[in-house]
Structure formats: structure tokens, C-alpha cells
Design an enzyme around this catalytic site. Structure first.
Site, PDB file in Angstrom:
ATOM      1  N   ASN A 206       0.969  -1.091  -0.001  1.00  0.00           N
ATOM      2  CA  ASN A 206      -0.013  -0.002   0.117  1.00  0.00           C
ATOM      3  C   ASN A 206       0.825   1.344   0.214  1.00  0.00           C
ATOM      4  O   ASN A 206       2.145   1.125  -0.013  1.00  0.00           O
ATOM      5  CB  ASN A 206      -0.821  -0.129   1.142  1.00  0.00           C
ATOM      6  CG  ASN A 206      -0.237  -0.142   2.723  1.00  0.00           C
ATOM      7  OD1 ASN A 206       0.463   0.803   2.673  1.00  0.00           O
ATOM      8  ND2 ASN A 206      -0.258  -1.451   3.382  1.00  0.00           N
ATOM      9  N   PRO A 301      -1.873 -11.942  10.172  1.00  0.00           N
ATOM     10  CA  PRO A 301      -2.091 -11.708  11.463  1.00  0.00           C
ATOM     11  C   PRO A 301      -2.516 -10.489  11.732  1.00  0.00           C
ATOM     12  O   PRO A 301      -1.836  -9.327  11.142  1.00  0.00           O
ATOM     13  CB  PRO A 301      -0.846 -12.242  12.210  1.00  0.00           C
ATOM     14  CG  PRO A 301       0.134 -12.356  11.145  1.00  0.00           C
ATOM     15  CD  PRO A 301      -0.532 -12.247   9.507  1.00  0.00           C
TER      16      PRO A 301
END
Ligand code: CTP
Length: 396
Positions: A206, A301
């Protein structure tokens, strides 16, 4: 009075360290001079002693010096260490952890922030060996000022000149702008994006720049905290005095964070990629007649939730929330869901990744959130760091 250890390396620019010493003292600092053997070829210890108003330390096991103040005590009592000029040799020895004279021993033994003002021939500065050493030192939080471009004593022109006296002193003053509000506190900060590989050349990531997380790590260190910064791939230098651990993937970030425990505070600023490719292709995916490949994703996670719920849970866990709509509602739910204490939510459709400003809503266990005004990311970092310091001041 802030105490600066001024270390002179052996280079033609050493005489300029006399002006640095004079200016540091003029700014109210106590300057203890240290010289390498080579530095004494360029400047006499007597000139430095007169300007610093303090004896020059130059030998590791000189009985007279050790009886006045032992070298370890000298290293530990400094509030900042300034090396001027920092030669290629001195930086190489620092990068490799050598302690073969008083200067390098002090540099290894101190936990004070370190500022290097390099000066050398342009080819020495540009040599890959020097370049690698500078990178290693920057990663450890060592601060640099200069070198700058110009004509050098050897007659060549390029980058290698000592920075101006003014900028060296300014940086030293900044380094000393630390307080002790969070001294003795261990803080973990995550920052930047994560990068999840698809094949050897492609990844999912990102636009996170890491700016906000790095600013927070810097502000917390300035308040005296011992900061571990676990960072995804970003193009930022390590804030002074911060221990940086570089990672690529969310899984690596989680492991590095758990390794950094126990900690008093965790501030999760990283824009962790929510998903990763289920399997990583060993070879580059090729175009085929069957059309584009299907990439199956699995969830990564959740590091903030893991830290909020683990047995070694930090006393204070702080998260960020990047939202594009219903910011406050989503943020409130997110704080509950992840189990963190504080959550700072921002609207990333207005304050896009990579910008220098930010505006957040601050959520805690109080029913009402606070809306902080729009500000520079550094100012926001300072406000958060002060809030964290106030939290611990109230709890003792
Ligand atoms: N976070 C994390 N691990 C993840 C995802 C997010 O530690 N796998 C942390 C971020 O560092 C941040 C907070 O969780 O402090 C919220 O991140 P955000 O991207 O806003 O939320 P998500 O958990 O990704 O939820 P959603 O995508 O549904 O908004």
C-alpha cells in the site's frame, strides 16, 4: 547544564571543531573534549582545552585520566556525543563495533544520542565501504550532519566538506532537546507498509510512507523512552536514538514485535497488508493463453490485536485506524474489536498516505472521543508522545 562529549577525528577539518566547541559552550553546554591520536596531528590539545575549559581526554588507560573520571563514566554521563570531524576510518570502526582507542570505546559505551559531522575526500565519502558504514550507523539511530559540497583541502571538488559550524551546532542542540518524561519506559512502534510477495518480482502493498510512525518514534525517544521501531520498507532514515528493525511482511512484523516484548507501550501505526497470497510462486508468473492467474488470498495476522491480547501485553496499547467513511463509528468498533486502549482514527480519503499533515479523532475508554485539529504529522507525534508521558505520570 547539558553535557556534550565532543570527539575530534583526525582530519584537516579538525581545526573547525574548535569553533564548534566555542559555539556549543556559548549556547550553555558543558563540553568535554576527546581526541583521537590522529586528531592531535592537526590540532593541539591545548587549544581545545582552552576553548572547552576542560581537559582533553585522549587515552584509554591513562592513569591520570582514569582516576579523574573513568572512561565508562565519561561515556555514560554525556547527554549527547558529537563527532567532528568524523573521518572514514572512525565511522568504519564505529560501524563494526571496534573499541581500540578512547574515542571508539566511548562511542560503543554511550547510550546518549550521537551526531556525526563527516569530512573527507569526495572519493572516500562515495566509496561503497563508507556508504555501507553510513547506512549501518543511520539504522542504529546515529544522526548525521553533512558532509556538504564544495572544494576540499586536497584541491578536489565534490561532497565531502564539513557542514557549517552553525548547522553542526543546531543539530547538536536538537539532539539535546530530549527530556526524561519517559526515561526507563520501553516503547514499541510499528510503521510503514508491509510487502507481501506473490512471486519473486511482484508483491501486494500500500502507499504508506512511514512518516507518521517514524515521527512518533522520534518524539517518544526525545522524551527519553527506549524505542524499538519495527518498520516495513520505507525511504526514511532512522530517528536518533531509536533501534530500528526492518521487516517486509506482516508475519515478519508480528515476530519482530513479539520479540520486542516486554514493553510498556505499543503504538501500531503500520499499514499492515490485510491479506497475502496463499502461496508464493518460486518463479515469475508468466502470461499464458488461459488469461490472468487467479491469486488466492489469506488473511494476515492482526498485530495490534495480537499485542492487545497477548500474555505480555504492554500497559498501554495504541492503534491507528485508516477509514474512508463513517470514520467515528468504524473507529469505535475497531477499538473494541482489537482490544487496544487508545485509537487514533483518520479519514484517509482526505489525508492521503504520504502527505505531511494529519487530522485524527482520539478514542479511549471514555464515551466521548476527542477531535484533534489538523496538524503536521510531527506535531501530532509530539502531542501523542506527551499524552503517553502524561498517562504514565498519572499512574505512578
Ligand atoms: N493492524 C495490525 N495488523 C493488521 C492490520 C492492522 O496491526 N493485520 C493495525 C494497524 O497498525 C492499525 C490498526 O490495526 O493500528 C487498524 O488498521 P486499519 O488498516 O485501519 O484496520 P484493519 O484492521 O485493516 O481493518 P479494516 O481493513 O477492516 O478497516
Amino acid at each position: 547544564m547539558p553535557r556534550v562529549l565532543l570527539i575530534l577525528g583526525g582530519g584537516i577539518a579538525a581545526y573547525k571543531a574548535l569553533d564548534v566547541a566555542r559555539e556549543l559552550r556559548r549556547q550553555g553546554m558543558d563540553v568535554t573534549p576527546v581526541m583521537t591520536a590522529a586528531a592531535k596531528e592537526f590540532v593541539t590539545p591545548l587549544s581545545l582545552e582552552v576553548l572547552c575549559g576542560s581537559a582533553v581526554h585522549d587515552e584509554l588507560f591513562k592513569a591520570a585520566q582514569e582516576s579523574q573520571i573513568g572512561h565508562i563514566q565519561l561515556a555514560r554521563s554525556a547527554d549527547a556525543v558529537v563527532v567532528c570531524p568524523a573521518t572514514a576510518n572512525l565511522m568504519a570502526r564505529m560501524a563494526h563495533g571496534l573499541a581500540d582507542d578512547l574515542a571508539t570505546t566511548l562511542l560503543l559505551a554511550t547510550d546518549a544520542p550521537i551526531l556525526l559531522a563527516p569530512a573527507m575526500n569526495v572519493h572516500m565519502w562515495q566509496h561503497p565501504a563508507t556508504h555501507n558504514n553510513v547506512q549501518t550507523l543511520q539504522k542504529r539511530g546515529v544522526r548525521f550532519v553533512g558532509p556538504v559540497e564544495g572544494e576540499m583541502a586536497c584541491g578536489e571538488t565534490g561532497v565531502g566538506r564539513l557542514a557549517s559550524i552553525e548547522s553542526i551546532v543546531d543539530e547538536a542542540v536538537k539532539l539535546l532537546g530530549r527530556s526524561s518524561a519517559l526515561s526507563g519506559r520501553k516503547v514499541l512502534v510499528t510503521a510503514g507498509p508491509t510487502r507481501e510477495p506473490i512471486d519473486p518480482v511482484r508483491y501486494i502493498s500500500n502507499h504508506s510512507s512511514g512518516l507518521q510512525g517514524f515521527a512518533i518514534a522520534e518524539s517518544l525517544a526525545r522524551l527519553g523512552a527506549s524505542v524499538t521501531l519495527v518498520s516495513g520498507p520505507v525511504a526514511l532514515s532512522t530517528p536518533p536514538g531509536v533501534l530500528r528493525v526492518d521487516v517486509q511482511t506482516a508475519e515478519e512484523m508480528k515476530v519482530a514485535c513479539l520479540d520486542a516484548l516486554p514493553a510498556d507501550v505499543a503504538v501500531c501505526v503500520a499499514a499492515v497488508s490485510d491479506w497475502r497470497a496463499e502461496s508464493q510462486h518460486a518463479n515469475k508468473l508468466k502470461k499464458t493463453a488461459n488469461g490472468p492467474p487467479a491469486i488466492s488470498l489469506v488473511e494476515n495476522p492482526d498485530i495490534l490485536a495480537t499485542l492487545s491480547q497477548c500474555t505480555l501485553r504492554p500497559t498501554l496499547v495504541v492503534g491507528f485506524a485508516a477509514e474512508t467513511e463513517s470514520v467515528k463509528d468504524h473507529a469505535r468498533q475497531k477499538r473494541q474489536r482489537k482490544g487496544c486502549d487508545w485509537l487514533l482514527a483518520n479519514d484517509v480519503s482526505k489525508y492521503c498516505f504520504g502527505g505531511s499533515r494529519n487530522q485524527v479523532h482520539f478514542f479511549s475508554d471514555k464515551e466521548e472521543e476527542e477531535t484533534w485539529p489538523e496538524m503536521d504529522k510531527k506535531a501530532l507525534a509530539e502531542r501523542l508522545a506527551e499524552r503517553i508521558a502524561a498517562f504514565f505520570a498519572a499512574s505512578v
